[in-house]
Design a protein around this motif. Structure first.
Motif, PDB file in Angstrom:
ATOM      1  N   ILE A  68       1.161  -1.028  -0.148  1.00 20.91           N
ATOM      2  CA  ILE A  68       0.126  -0.346  -0.228  1.00 20.91           C
ATOM      3  C   ILE A  68       0.531   1.218  -0.028  1.00 20.91           C
ATOM      4  CG2 ILE A  68      -2.414   0.937   1.497  1.00 20.91           C
ATOM      5  CD1 ILE A  68      -2.681  -1.614   2.567  1.00 20.91           C
ATOM      6  N   TRP A  69       1.631   1.402   0.403  1.00 14.18           N
ATOM      7  CA  TRP A  69       2.942   2.240   0.899  1.00 14.18           C
ATOM      8  C   TRP A  69       3.580   2.976   0.224  1.00 14.18           C
ATOM      9  CZ3 TRP A  69       3.643   6.157   4.952  1.00 14.18           C
ATOM     10  CH2 TRP A  69       4.498   7.233   3.998  1.00 14.18           C
ATOM     11  N   LYS A  70       3.813   1.523  -1.294  1.00 12.99           N
ATOM     12  CA  LYS A  70       4.920   1.813  -2.378  1.00 12.99           C
ATOM     13  C   LYS A  70       3.395   2.604  -3.010  1.00 12.99           C
ATOM     14  CE  LYS A  70       7.764   1.001  -5.668  1.00 12.99           C
ATOM     15  NZ  LYS A  70       8.855   1.856  -5.807  1.00 12.99           N
ATOM     16  N   LEU A  71       2.629   1.700  -3.629  1.00 11.75           N
ATOM     17  CA  LEU A  71       1.578   1.869  -4.414  1.00 11.75           C
ATOM     18  C   LEU A  71       1.295   4.442  -4.400  1.00 11.75           C
ATOM     19  CD1 LEU A  71      -1.186  -0.518  -4.757  1.00 11.75           C
ATOM     20  CD2 LEU A  71       0.557   0.349  -6.370  1.00 11.75           C
ATOM     21  N   GLN A  72       0.856   3.955  -2.727  1.00 13.29           N
ATOM     22  CA  GLN A  72       0.648   5.546  -2.597  1.00 13.29           C
ATOM     23  C   GLN A  72       1.795   6.408  -2.966  1.00 13.29           C
ATOM     24  OE1 GLN A  72      -2.162   6.982  -2.174  1.00 13.29           O
ATOM     25  NE2 GLN A  72      -2.376   8.717  -0.807  1.00 13.29           N
ATOM     26  N   VAL A  75       4.461   8.545  -6.997  1.00 11.73           N
ATOM     27  CA  VAL A  75       3.058   9.288  -7.093  1.00 11.73           C
ATOM     28  C   VAL A  75       3.944   9.714  -8.825  1.00 11.73           C
ATOM     29  CG1 VAL A  75       3.721  11.972  -7.955  1.00 11.73           C
ATOM     30  CG2 VAL A  75       4.212  10.943  -5.230  1.00 11.73           C
ATOM     31  N   GLU A  76       4.985   9.021  -9.092  1.00 12.79           N
ATOM     32  CA  GLU A  76       4.781   9.126 -11.152  1.00 12.79           C
ATOM     33  C   GLU A  76       3.954   8.014 -11.318  1.00 12.79           C
ATOM     34  OE1 GLU A  76       8.795  11.758 -12.756  1.00 12.79           O
ATOM     35  OE2 GLU A  76       9.598   9.304 -11.740  1.00 12.79           O
ATOM     36  N   ARG A  77       4.146   6.577 -11.482  1.00 14.81           N
ATOM     37  CA  ARG A  77       3.277   6.029 -11.905  1.00 14.81           C
ATOM     38  C   ARG A  77       1.178   6.230 -11.274  1.00 14.81           C
ATOM     39  NH1 ARG A  77       5.200   1.632 -13.578  1.00 14.81           N
ATOM     40  NH2 ARG A  77       3.308   0.085 -13.118  1.00 14.81           N
ATOM     41  N   TRP A  78       1.195   6.944 -10.458  1.00 14.66           N
ATOM     42  CA  TRP A  78      -0.353   7.024  -9.533  1.00 14.66           C
ATOM     43  C   TRP A  78      -1.161   6.938 -11.021  1.00 14.66           C
ATOM     44  CZ3 TRP A  78      -0.449  12.025  -7.132  1.00 14.66           C
ATOM     45  CH2 TRP A  78      -0.062  11.892  -5.400  1.00 14.66           C
ATOM     46  N   PRO A  79      -1.072   7.116 -12.211  1.00 14.35           N
ATOM     47  CA  PRO A  79      -2.096   6.737 -13.888  1.00 14.35           C
ATOM     48  C   PRO A  79      -2.180   5.893 -13.648  1.00 14.35           C
ATOM     49  CG  PRO A  79      -0.191   9.174 -13.687  1.00 14.35           C
ATOM     50  CD  PRO A  79       0.134   7.432 -12.611  1.00 14.35           C
ATOM     51  N   THR A  80      -1.056   4.696 -13.557  1.00 15.05           N
ATOM     52  CA  THR A  80      -1.418   3.199 -13.585  1.00 15.05           C
ATOM     53  C   THR A  80      -2.581   2.743 -12.800  1.00 15.05           C
ATOM     54  OG1 THR A  80       0.329   2.587 -12.247  1.00 15.05           O
ATOM     55  CG2 THR A  80       0.665   3.277 -14.611  1.00 15.05           C
ATOM     56  N   ALA A  88       1.795  12.505 -13.807  1.00 15.98           N
ATOM     57  CA  ALA A  88       1.908  12.958 -12.557  1.00 15.98           C
ATOM     58  C   ALA A  88       3.629  12.508 -12.738  1.00 15.98           C
ATOM     59  CB  ALA A  88       2.054  11.091 -11.150  1.00 15.98           C
ATOM     60  N   GLU A  89       4.385  14.179 -12.320  1.00 18.03           N
ATOM     61  CA  GLU A  89       5.971  14.598 -12.331  1.00 18.03           C
ATOM     62  C   GLU A  89       6.641  14.592 -10.868  1.00 18.03           C
ATOM     63  OE1 GLU A  89       8.977  16.726 -14.505  1.00 18.03           O
ATOM     64  OE2 GLU A  89       6.504  17.269 -15.256  1.00 18.03           O
ATOM     65  N   ARG A  90       7.101  13.790  -9.782  1.00 20.03           N
ATOM     66  CA  ARG A  90       8.331  14.003  -9.623  1.00 20.03           C
ATOM     67  C   ARG A  90       9.206  15.096  -9.292  1.00 20.03           C
ATOM     68  NH1 ARG A  90       9.764  10.945  -5.862  1.00 20.03           N
ATOM     69  NH2 ARG A  90      10.787  11.893  -4.749  1.00 20.03           N
ATOM     70  N   LEU A  91       9.369  16.764  -8.840  1.00 20.95           N
ATOM     71  CA  LEU A  91      10.305  17.674  -8.945  1.00 20.95           C
ATOM     72  C   LEU A  91      11.509  16.740  -8.236  1.00 20.95           C
ATOM     73  CD1 LEU A  91       7.412  19.869  -8.622  1.00 20.95           C
ATOM     74  CD2 LEU A  91       7.953  19.117 -11.412  1.00 20.95           C
ATOM     75  N   ASP A  92      12.205  15.892  -7.588  1.00 20.20           N
ATOM     76  CA  ASP A  92      12.694  15.741  -6.777  1.00 20.20           C
ATOM     77  C   ASP A  92      13.090  14.154  -7.539  1.00 20.20           C
ATOM     78  OD1 ASP A  92      10.993  14.813  -5.312  1.00 20.20           O
ATOM     79  OD2 ASP A  92      12.227  14.965  -4.087  1.00 20.20           O
ATOM     80  N   HIS A  93      14.273  13.176  -6.390  1.00 17.59           N
ATOM     81  CA  HIS A  93      14.421  11.979  -7.032  1.00 17.59           C
ATOM     82  C   HIS A  93      14.420  11.191  -6.445  1.00 17.59           C
ATOM     83  CE1 HIS A  93      15.240  13.107 -11.343  1.00 17.59           C
ATOM     84  NE2 HIS A  93      15.939  13.523 -10.986  1.00 17.59           N
ATOM     85  N   GLY A  94      14.383   9.927  -6.305  1.00 13.71           N
ATOM     86  CA  GLY A  94      14.931   9.153  -4.689  1.00 13.71           C
ATOM     87  C   GLY A  94      13.472   8.646  -3.908  1.00 13.71           C
ATOM     88  N   PRO A  95      13.906   8.205  -2.242  1.00 15.82           N
ATOM     89  CA  PRO A  95      11.920   7.873  -2.102  1.00 15.82           C
ATOM     90  C   PRO A  95      11.306   8.917  -2.074  1.00 15.82           C
ATOM     91  CG  PRO A  95      14.086   6.775  -1.531  1.00 15.82           C
ATOM     92  CD  PRO A  95      14.524   7.938  -1.862  1.00 15.82           C
ATOM     93  N   GLN A 127       5.318  17.102   5.993  1.00 12.02           N
ATOM     94  CA  GLN A 127       5.320  15.241   7.480  1.00 12.02           C
ATOM     95  C   GLN A 127       5.708  14.027   6.672  1.00 12.02           C
ATOM     96  OE1 GLN A 127       3.694  18.324   8.173  1.00 12.02           O
ATOM     97  NE2 GLN A 127       5.015  19.690   9.067  1.00 12.02           N
ATOM     98  N   LEU A 128       6.329  13.849   6.889  1.00 13.69           N
ATOM     99  CA  LEU A 128       6.043  12.020   6.502  1.00 13.69           C
ATOM    100  C   LEU A 128       7.063  10.874   7.275  1.00 13.69           C
ATOM    101  CD1 LEU A 128       7.181  10.576   2.593  1.00 13.69           C
ATOM    102  CD2 LEU A 128       8.392   9.885   4.306  1.00 13.69           C
ATOM    103  N   ARG A 129       6.689  10.201   7.534  1.00 15.40           N
ATOM    104  CA  ARG A 129       7.007   9.141   9.078  1.00 15.40           C
ATOM    105  C   ARG A 129       6.912   8.259   7.914  1.00 15.40           C
ATOM    106  NH1 ARG A 129       4.290   9.340  13.425  1.00 15.40           N
ATOM    107  NH2 ARG A 129       6.495  10.470  14.540  1.00 15.40           N
ATOM    108  N   HIS A 130       7.780   7.243   7.568  1.00 14.15           N
ATOM    109  CA  HIS A 130       7.943   5.934   6.180  1.00 14.15           C
ATOM    110  C   HIS A 130       6.510   5.038   7.292  1.00 14.15           C
ATOM    111  CE1 HIS A 130       9.102   3.299   3.483  1.00 14.15           C
ATOM    112  NE2 HIS A 130       9.146   2.292   4.093  1.00 14.15           N
ATOM    113  N   GLY A 131       5.752   4.619   6.514  1.00 18.77           N
ATOM    114  CA  GLY A 131       4.511   3.523   7.151  1.00 18.77           C
ATOM    115  C   GLY A 131       3.930   3.794   7.786  1.00 18.77           C
ATOM    116  N   SER A 132       4.657   4.783   7.928  1.00 17.49           N
ATOM    117  CA  SER A 132       2.572   5.699   9.180  1.00 17.49           C
ATOM    118  C   SER A 132       1.907   6.367   8.050  1.00 17.49           C
ATOM    119  CB  SER A 132       3.901   6.082  10.024  1.00 17.49           C
ATOM    120  OG  SER A 132       3.228   6.940  11.097  1.00 17.49           O
ATOM    121  N   CYS A 133       2.231   7.477   7.723  1.00 16.00           N
ATOM    122  CA  CYS A 133       1.959   8.715   7.196  1.00 16.00           C
ATOM    123  C   CYS A 133       2.566   9.356   6.549  1.00 16.00           C
ATOM    124  CB  CYS A 133       1.286   9.781   8.496  1.00 16.00           C
ATOM    125  SG  CYS A 133       2.967  10.332   9.656  1.00 16.00           S
ATOM    126  N   VAL A 134       1.571  10.277   5.707  1.00 15.54           N
ATOM    127  CA  VAL A 134       2.389  11.305   5.046  1.00 15.54           C
ATOM    128  C   VAL A 134       1.466  12.712   5.186  1.00 15.54           C
ATOM    129  CG1 VAL A 134       1.753  10.617   2.856  1.00 15.54           C
ATOM    130  CG2 VAL A 134       3.030  11.858   2.568  1.00 15.54           C
TER     131      VAL A 134
END
Length: 210
Positions: A68-72, A75-80, A88-95, A127-134
């Motif tokens: 679930i976290w990976k899908l959410q 971002v760039e794969r949201w249209p799939t 959808a385009e990331r304006l930076d790189h990495g996780p 704000q982001l906490r991996h696997g918990s919230c964004v």
């Protein structure tokens, strides 16, 4: 921000908001979360407390948290897996992380006040906490339309899956002009997002298990 209209007719004053999601306000639809009750947070920060348009909802997804976290957050794969997201385009790189930004679009159907247009949204993760919230914020702009949104997502492991909770607020002259209608559009958008996320995550989990 989020939003999905899925062909819903929208009052002219709202200029149609298809890909914008999450809220409540005066004369909000039945089932909407009361304004001050139990707002979601991520690292202590929540939605806009001054917003008149607000909606919160949740669902249980029967899939691993990592799926679930990976899908959410990919971002760039949201249209799939979300038809209303046309790009959808990331304006930076990495996780995805605090400070990450992304630009995404959705078509806006015509209505009596405006022609068909496109809603352009630029979101920044605050704000982001991996696997918990964004939590992300950002403007959405279309022809004759401006919205400022704040969107919070929480992910909690439960028996058999993950409870995904989301809350969003919107402010802007067009949406504030008709709070009940704008709230209903937001409700539809968030419910559709959760439904698409559940479908995609459970399908991926099934494939991975076989």
């Amino acid at each position: 921000m989020s939003s999905r209209l899925r062909g819903t007719a929208v009052p002219a004053v709202l200029l149609t908001l298809p890909l914008v999601a999450g809220l409540l306000g005066a004369a909000a639809p039945a089932g909407a979360t009361p304004r001050a009750a139990h707002s979601l947070t991520c690292r202590g920060e929540g939605v806009d407390p001054r917003a008149r348009i607000r909606y919160r909802t949740e669902t249980v997804i029967h899939a691993p948290l990592r799926t679930i976290w990976k899908l959410q957050t990919d971002v760039e794969r949201w249209p799939t897996w979300q038809a209303p997201v046309t790009s959808a385009e990331r304006l930076d790189h990495g996780p995805l992380r605090t400070g990450s930004a992304f630009h995404w679009t959705t078509p806006v159907p015509p209505n009596p006040a405006t022609p068909a247009t496109r809603l352009d949204i630029t979101s920044t993760v605050r704000q982001l906490r991996h696997g918990s919230c964004v939590r992300w914020t950002g403007p959405a702009d279309g022809e004759g339309l401006h919205i400022d949104g704040v969107h919070v997502w929480n992910f909690t492991k439960v028996r058999g899956g993950v409870r995904v909770s989301t809350e969003e607020t919107h402010t802007g002259p067009q949406v504030d002009a008709n709070v009940p209608a704008a709230t209903e559009i937001l409700r539809q958008g968030l419910e559709a997002w959760l439904s698409d996320l559940r479908t995609a995550a459970e399908a991926r989990a099934h494939r991975e298990a076989h």
